[in-house]
Design an enzyme around this catalytic site. Structure first.
Site, PDB file in Angstrom:
ATOM      1  N   ASP A 170       0.875  -1.161   0.000  1.00  0.00           N
ATOM      2  CA  ASP A 170       0.000   0.000   0.000  1.00  0.00           C
ATOM      3  C   ASP A 170       0.926   1.229   0.000  1.00  0.00           C
ATOM      4  O   ASP A 170       2.148   1.104   0.073  1.00  0.00           O
ATOM      5  CB  ASP A 170      -0.948  -0.009   1.203  1.00  0.00           C
ATOM      6  CG  ASP A 170      -2.148   0.914   0.976  1.00  0.00           C
ATOM      7  OD1 ASP A 170      -2.043   1.823   0.133  1.00  0.00           O
ATOM      8  OD2 ASP A 170      -3.179   0.748   1.646  1.00  0.00           O
TER       9      ASP A 170
HETATM   10  C1  BGC Z   1      -4.954   3.405   0.266  1.00  0.00           C
HETATM   11  C2  BGC Z   1      -5.053   2.510  -0.944  1.00  0.00           C
HETATM   12  C3  BGC Z   1      -4.889   3.342  -2.184  1.00  0.00           C
HETATM   13  C4  BGC Z   1      -3.562   4.060  -2.119  1.00  0.00           C
HETATM   14  C5  BGC Z   1      -3.281   4.926  -3.317  1.00  0.00           C
HETATM   15  C6  BGC Z   1      -3.707   4.253   0.261  1.00  0.00           C
HETATM   16  O1  BGC Z   1      -3.735   5.184   1.264  1.00  0.00           O
HETATM   17  O2  BGC Z   1      -4.995   2.614   1.435  1.00  0.00           O
HETATM   18  O3  BGC Z   1      -6.276   1.833  -0.961  1.00  0.00           O
HETATM   19  O4  BGC Z   1      -5.001   2.534  -3.314  1.00  0.00           O
HETATM   20  O5  BGC Z   1      -3.555   4.901  -0.985  1.00  0.00           O
HETATM   21  O6  BGC Z   1      -4.121   6.011  -3.349  1.00  0.00           O
END
Ligand code: BGC
Length: 762
Positions: free
Chosen positions: A284
C-alpha cells in the site's frame, strides 16, 4: 553485359533480354527473402509475440542491468513505476480504484494535477454492488472501469477492495463487499475478470485483515487460523485462484507481528505458496518495514509516500525506498542474492506483459453512455428497500407536492472518503434526480433541515457547488417542519457523507448513530407528516431508533454519477427494488461481536508502538454472530423488500446423499405472486448438524437472482459440492468436510429461510 553477350549468342537478342529480366527478378526476390529472414533473426525474443510469455520474460531479464532491475520494482512517482526505456518497456501507471478512475495527481504529490481531461464516471460504491447480488453486473462494472482506465492510460486499477465488514464503524466498509466471504467471493471474480479483459490489471486489496481504519499502520491482528481462512481470506483466494488477478495490494496493518506487505505467512506461504499467485504483491502507499524483511517476505513492488509508512519522510524519496538504493547496495555487497531480485523483477515483467506490453489491448472509452447505464443499473439493483409500511412506496402518481429534506439530497458524494475520491463528469444529486423524474407533474420542494459538513473538495479538486448556509440549526429545522406539513410525501435524504469519521479512509466512525442531529429532525418530521420516506446514504449500518415511526426506509449507498437517477427510478417505481443487505444492520453496536467482546480498538503494547487487535469473536462475524449470540438485528443480512411479493417453495434435491467427489443440486419454485415484474434473490445456507469443531449455525453457500413477471413461476437450481460443507481445520491446517447430516436452508434473507431439507455427506 557479359550475360547478355553470352545469352544472345545462344538464343538471340529478344529471348536473352527476357531471360535476363527474369533472372534479375529472381535475384531481387531472393535478396528480399534473405533480408526478411535476417530481419526476423534480429527481432529480440521478448518482442516476438509468437514466443511464450515466460520465455520473453527470461529474455528481458537477461538483458537488464542491475539499475534497471531495481528501477522497475519501486515507485518513481506517486502512482507510477519506471519501465525499461532502453528496451522499449513503458512505465507502469497505477490509479485508484475501486469506484472510478481517480483524477491525475501531481508527480510527487497527492494533489490533483488540475487537468481538464480526467473527469470520469463514478460507479456505485462496492457495498452497493454487493447488494445487487448479481455477479453479471460485477462483470459489467469491471469492463466499464477497465475501459475508463484504458482511455486514461492506466495499467493497474487499485481495486477491488474485499476486506470483510467486521464492524459498522469501519471507515472503509463502503469500499468493500460486505460481511460474507461467499458473497464477496462471487462478486470479486467477475469484477476482476471484467477489468482484466481490457488489458488493465486489477489489484485485489487490502491483503489482509484491514477491517477497520483506526491506527491502520500500527495494529497487529490476532485472529484464529479458522477465522482467517473461513472469514477473512476466501474473497482474496477467489480473486487469485478464480479471478486470476494480476496484482495484490498488501494491507497497512500487521498480522502475526509482521506488516502485511512483508509477511511470511500471508504473502510467502499463503498467497504465493498455497494459492500459487504469479502476479505482483505490491505495498500500500507508504509502508513501514525493513529492506531485509521486504526482500525475504514477499514484497515485489514498493509504492507510496515518503520513506517510512509511519513518519513523514522526505519528498521525492523514491531512491530511499526499502526496495531502491538500500536493496541495490545490499546486492552489490553480497548481502542479498540476485536470484531473489530476479524473482521480483520476473513478477513485475509478467505484469508488464499482461498490460503495458500487450499490444492488443482495448483503447477504452471514458464517460460513454454505456458506462452511465451500467452505473445506473447497478444503483437501481443495489438499492435496498428496508421498510415499506402501508405500501407507501412507490410514490403515488397523483402526488401534488413532495418535500425533500436533508443535506445528502444535494451534497456531492463522489468527492471525499479518501483515495477513492473522484472527479466526475457529472453527478446527479437525489434532489435533481427526483426533479428530473417527477418535476413535470409534481411540485418538488426542498428544505436543508441541518448543516452537516459543507466540504465539497478533496486533494485540491473542488466540486462546483457551494453548500454553505449560515442559518441556525433551529431555523433550518423550523423551515423543514413547516414545509413538511401538508406535503404528500416527505423524503428525507440523510445518512453519512464520506467526511472524516463518516465513512472515510483513515478514520473510523465514533459510533452507530447518525451525525448532525438527524435523529431528532427525522422524529420531528415523522410527527407532522405520516408519509415519510427515509433514504439512508452510507456504506455502513446506522442506528435508527425512530424506525417504528417512519413508514418507508431505503438504503441508498454511495451511488456515484447516476445517484439521483437511480434513486428516483426506485422511488417512482420505474425500477422495482431487488437489492439485499450485504451486511447485518444491528440495532445497537453491542450487538456486533467485535464490540460485544470489547475488542476495538485493541490493546497498546508497552512501547506504545503497536496495538494488538484481537478478533475474539472468531468466526462469529455479522449474521454468524446474530445466530451465535441470539441477537435480533434491525435488518438482517440478505434481507430486502420489493414492490411485488415472491413465494419460495417446494425445496427438493436431486439426491439425499452427496459423495465427496460429487455434487448436490437443490431446486425451489419461485413465484411472483404480486402485480409487478421484479427480481428475487434465492439464498442457500448450509447448517452442519454434527461437527467435531464448533461451526456457525448457518453459512451462505449459494444464491441466484431471478427476474419474474407477475404470476410467473420459475425453478431455481443451486448446486454445491464438498467445498460448501467444509471448514478449516486448524489442527491439520487444511479444509475438511466431515461425513454426516447437513441441512439446506433456503429463502430470501437470513431472517426468512422457511424451506429446509436434510441431506448427508458420505
Ligand atoms: C490506500 C489505498 C490506495 C492508495 C493509493 C492508500 O492510502 O490505502 O487503498 O489505493 O492509498 O491512493
Amino acid at each position: 553485359i557479359i550475360n547478355y553477350v553470352y545469352m544472345s549468342r545462344i538464343c538471340g537478342n529478344f529471348a536473352a533480354i527476357n531471360i535476363i529480366m527474369y533472372m534479375k527478378k529472381l535475384l531481387i526476390s531472393c535478396l528480399l527473402l534473405i533480408g526478411m529472414n535476417a530481419g526476423a533473426q534480429t527481432l529480440p525474443t521478448y518482442l516476438d509475440e509468437t514466443k511464450p510469455v515466460e520465455q520473453r520474460i527470461d529474455d528481458v531479464l537477461s538483458r537488464m542491468t542491475l539499475d534497471e532491475k531495481i528501477a522497475v520494482i519501486h515507485a518513481q512517482s506517486k502512482f507510477s513505476a519506471a519501465g525499461v526505456p532502453r528496451l522499449g518497456i513503458p512505465d507502469l501507471w497505477t490509479d485508484d480504484g475501486p469506484h472510478g478512475i481517480r483524477p491525475n495527481t501531481l508527480w510527487d504529490k497527492w494533489r490533483d494535477a488540475g487537468q481538464t481531461n480526467d473527469s470520469c464516471v463514478a460507479f456505485p460504491a462496492l457495498t452497493c454492488l454487493a447488494a445487487t447480488w448479481n455477479p453479471a453486473l460485477a462483470g459489467d462494472y469491471g469492463v466499464s472501469l477497465g475501459e475508463e482506465a484504458r482511455y486514461r492510460s492506466k495499467d493497474v486499477v487499485l481495486g477491488p477492495g474485499m476486506n470483510i465488514y467486521r464492524s459498522p464503524i469501519g471507515g472503509r466498509n463502503f469500499e468493500y463487499l460486505g460481511e460474507d466471504p461467499f458473497l464477496a467471493s462471487r462478486m470479486v471474480v467477475p469484477y476482476i475478470q471484467g477489468i482484466q479483459s481490457t488489458g488493465t490489471a486489477a489489484c485485489a486489496k487490502h491483503f489482509a485483515l484491514n477491517n477497520e481504519e483506526a491506527f491502520r499502520k500500527r495494529y497487529n491482528v490476532v485472529v484464529s487460523d479458522r477465522a482467517l481462512h473461513e472469514i477473512y481470506l476466501p474473497a482474496f483466494k477467489a480473486a487469485v485462484e478464480e479471478g486470476k488477478v494480476w496484482a495484490v495490494m498488501c494491507a497497512y496493518n500487521l498480522y502475526n507481528n509482521q506488516p502485511c506487505c512483508a509477511n511470511d505467512v500471508l504473502v510467502n506461504k499463503i498467497l504465493k505458496g498455497d494459492w500459487k499467485f504469479d502476479g505482483v504483491a505490491m505495498t500500500d502507499w507508504g509502508v513501514h518495514t525493513t529492506t531485509d524483511d521486504a526482500v525475504k517476505y514477499g514484497m515485489d513492488m514498493e509504492f507510496g509516500t515518503h520513506t517510512d509508512g509511519l513518519a513523514k519522510g522526505k519528498d521525492n524519496a523514491y531512491e530511499y525506498y526499502y526496495l531502491a538504493r538500500p536493496y541495490k547496495e545490499g546486492i552489490l555487497s553480497g548481502k542479498y542474492s540476485m536470484k531473489d531480485l530476479d524473482e521480483k523483477v520476473r513478477r513485475v515483467l509478467r505484469l508488464h506483459f499482461r498490460t503495458t506490453m500487450n499490444r492488443h489491448r482495448a483503447y477504452g472509452f471514458m464517460c460513454s453512455e454505456a458506462h452511465y447505464d451500467v452505473a445506473r443499473k447497478i444503483g437501481e439493483e443495489g438499492i435496498v428497500l428496508l421498510q415499506n409500511k402501508r405500501s407507501l412506496l412507490p410514490l403515488n402518481a397523483n402526488a401534488k407536492r413532495i418535500l425533500v429534506v436533508g443535506e445528502n439530497a444535494i451534497k456531492p458524494m463522489t468527492v471525499g472518503g479518501g483515495s477513492s475520491s473522484l472527479k466526475v463528469q457529472r453527478e446527479v444529486s437525489p434532489l435533481d434526480g427526483l426533479k428530473a423524474r417527477l418535476g413535470d407533474k409534481v411540485q418538488i420542494d426542498y428544505a436543508r433541515g441541518y448543516v452537516g459538513d459543507t466540504i465539497v473538495s478533496y486533494s485540491g479538486y473542488r466540486f462546483n457547488t457551494d453548500l454553505r448556509d449560515n442559518r441556525s440549526a433551529e431555523e433550518l429545522k423550523r423551515e423543514a417542519i413547516e414545509k413538511a406539513k401538508g406535503a404528500d410525501y416527505v423524503i428525507f435524504v440523510g445518512g453519512l457523507n464520506k467526511c472524516d469519521g463518516q465513512d472515510a479512509e483513515g478514520y473510523d466512525r465514533k459510533g452507530l448513530e447518525l451525525p448532525y442531529g438527524q435523529d431528532e429532525l427525522i422524529e420531528a418530521l415523522a410527527a407532522v407528516n405520516k408519509n415519510m420516506v427515509y433514504v439512508n446514504v452510507s456504506g455502513n449500518a446506522v442506528a435508527m431508533p425512530w424506525h417504528a415511526k417512519v413508514p418507508a426506509i431505503v438504503q441508498a449507498w454511495f451511488l456515484g454519477s447516476e445517484a439521483g437517477n437511480a434513486l428516483a427510478a426506485v422511488l417512482a417505481g420505474d425500477a422495482n427494488p431487488s437489492g439485499k443487505l450485504p451486511f447485518t444492520m444491528p440495532a445497537k453496536l453491542e450487538d456486533v461481536g467485535a464490540h460485544a467482546l470489547n475488542t476495538y480498538p485493541g490493546t497498546w503494547r508497552k512501547d506504545k508502538k503497536i496495538i494488538d487487535r484481537e478478533y475474539k469473536e472468531g468466526l462469529y462475524v455479522g449474521y454468524r454472530w446474530v445466530d451465535h449470540a441470539k441477537t435480533t438485528p434491525l435488518f438482517a443480512f440478505g434481507y430486502g423488500l420489493s414492490y411485488t411479493q415472491f413465494k419460495i417453495a417446494n425445496l427438493r434435491a436431486d439426491k439425499t446423499t452427496m459423495t465427496r467427489d460429487g455434487k448436490i443440486t437443490f431446486t425451489v419454485d419461485v413465484t411472483n405472486t404480486g402485480r409487478r415484474a421484479g427480481a428475487e434473490v434465492v439464498q442457500l445456507y448450509i447448517h452442519d448438524k454434527e461437527s467435531s469443531l464448533e461451526r456457525p449455525y448457518k453459512e451462505l453457500k449459494g444464491f441466484d437472482k431471478v427476474y419474474l413477471q407477475p404470476g410467473e413461476t420459475r425453478q431455481v437450481n443451486i448446486t454445491i459440492d464438498v467445498k460448501a460443507l467444509s471448514f478449516y481445520n486448524d489442527k491439520t491446517q487444511s479444509w475438511t468436510a466431515e461425513d454426516g447430516e447437513f441441512v439446506a436452508l433456503v429463502g430470501n434473507g437470513t431472517n426468512n429461510l422457511k424451506n429446509s431439507l436434510k441431506f448427508r455427506l458420505q
